[in-house]
Scaffold this motif. Structure first.
Motif, PDB file in Angstrom:
ATOM      1  N   GLU A  89       0.922  -1.066  -0.037  1.00 26.31           N
ATOM      2  CA  GLU A  89      -0.169  -0.138  -0.268  1.00 26.31           C
ATOM      3  C   GLU A  89       0.786   1.478  -0.024  1.00 26.31           C
ATOM      4  N   ALA A  90       1.817   1.277   0.749  1.00 24.96           N
ATOM      5  CA  ALA A  90       2.856   2.292   0.702  1.00 24.96           C
ATOM      6  C   ALA A  90       3.465   2.554  -0.638  1.00 24.96           C
ATOM      7  N   ILE A  91       4.032   1.471  -0.966  1.00 26.87           N
ATOM      8  CA  ILE A  91       4.663   1.630  -2.188  1.00 26.87           C
ATOM      9  C   ILE A  91       3.699   2.233  -3.538  1.00 26.87           C
ATOM     10  N   ILE A  92       2.576   1.721  -3.408  1.00 24.53           N
ATOM     11  CA  ILE A  92       1.525   2.237  -4.472  1.00 24.53           C
ATOM     12  C   ILE A  92       1.181   3.632  -4.252  1.00 24.53           C
ATOM     13  N   PHE A  93       1.211   4.186  -2.963  1.00 27.82           N
ATOM     14  CA  PHE A  93       1.030   5.540  -2.711  1.00 27.82           C
ATOM     15  C   PHE A  93       2.426   6.349  -3.034  1.00 27.82           C
ATOM     16  N   LEU A  94       3.664   5.837  -2.836  1.00 27.36           N
ATOM     17  CA  LEU A  94       4.936   6.487  -3.231  1.00 27.36           C
ATOM     18  C   LEU A  94       4.864   6.546  -4.599  1.00 27.36           C
ATOM     19  N   LEU A  95       4.380   5.644  -5.269  1.00 28.92           N
ATOM     20  CA  LEU A  95       4.713   5.381  -6.833  1.00 28.92           C
ATOM     21  C   LEU A  95       3.984   6.727  -7.438  1.00 28.92           C
ATOM     22  N   GLY A  96       2.644   6.992  -7.105  1.00 29.81           N
ATOM     23  CA  GLY A  96       1.719   8.004  -7.409  1.00 29.81           C
ATOM     24  C   GLY A  96       2.436   9.372  -7.315  1.00 29.81           C
ATOM     25  N   THR A  97       3.159   9.477  -5.936  1.00 25.93           N
ATOM     26  CA  THR A  97       3.575  10.386  -5.673  1.00 25.93           C
ATOM     27  C   THR A  97       4.849  10.775  -6.247  1.00 25.93           C
ATOM     28  N   PHE A  98       5.885   9.470  -6.755  1.00 24.58           N
ATOM     29  CA  PHE A  98       7.170   9.697  -7.764  1.00 24.58           C
ATOM     30  C   PHE A  98       6.579  10.296  -8.866  1.00 24.58           C
TER      31      PHE A  98
END
Length: 176
Positions: A80-89
């Motif tokens: 979940e954190a990685i998916i949110f990080l990818l959007g922000t990335f």
């Protein structure tokens, strides 16, 4: 506006079907920077999610958070954190760099390459979406991407189906 208030305002807009896209001034960016720094030093996942929500739902792109975002991939490793990080990335690293006339660096490409091997197909899907958006730099992944095309039965999973569709689109674009 404090981080919690801004986050809650964004969540309310999203719940009401509105696209928030807030504009951030320097003071708010300073507050977010301080909060992001705190979240990394304390491994505060709840604060991370609030900060990422704000950075992903803003009209403001800035490379100011790039180092924090990259470090977050090492600190917060759940899907979940990685998916949110990818959007922000995508918004605060890739788009901000392209807007400034800069390409992604090799360390960015290597991060995306590692994420292509993630066990969670949703992480792989969002990684492919970023790769699809980075233009010719996506060719760095061509061989790996074409080798990972899901088989027929895997396509019944909605994320694997999306992976298949993105790979097919890239094959057409890159001429496989």
């Amino acid at each position: 506006m404090k981080i919690n208030e801004l986050y809650q305002s964004i969540i309310n807009d999203l719940k009401n079907g509105k696209r928030p896209l807030v504009k951030l001034n320097e003071q708010v960016l300073d507050d977010i920077y301080e909060s992001y720094s705190q979240c990394l030093s304390q491994s505060d996942r709840e604060l991370l999610m609030k900060v990422l929500c704000i950075l992903d739902n803003t009209q403001t792109t800035t490379r100011r958070f790039e180092e924090f975002i990259l470090k977050s991939f090492e600190t917060f490793t759940d899907s979940e954190a990685i998916i949110f990080l990818l959007g922000t990335f995508q918004k605060q690293v890739a788009e901000a760099r392209f807007k400034d006339g800069h390409r992604l660096e090799m360390s960015h490409l290597q991060l995306l390459e590692r994420l292509l091997e993630h066990d969670d197909p949703e992480v792989v899907e969002w990684t492919l979406r970023i790769i699809e958006s980075i233009g010719s730099q996506g060719l760095f992944f061509k061989k790996k991407i074409f080798a990972m095309k899901p088989n027929f039965f895997e396509r019944f999973n909605k994320h694997r189906k999306a992976i298949f569709q993105i790979i097919e689109m890239l094959e057409k674009r890159w001429g496989h």
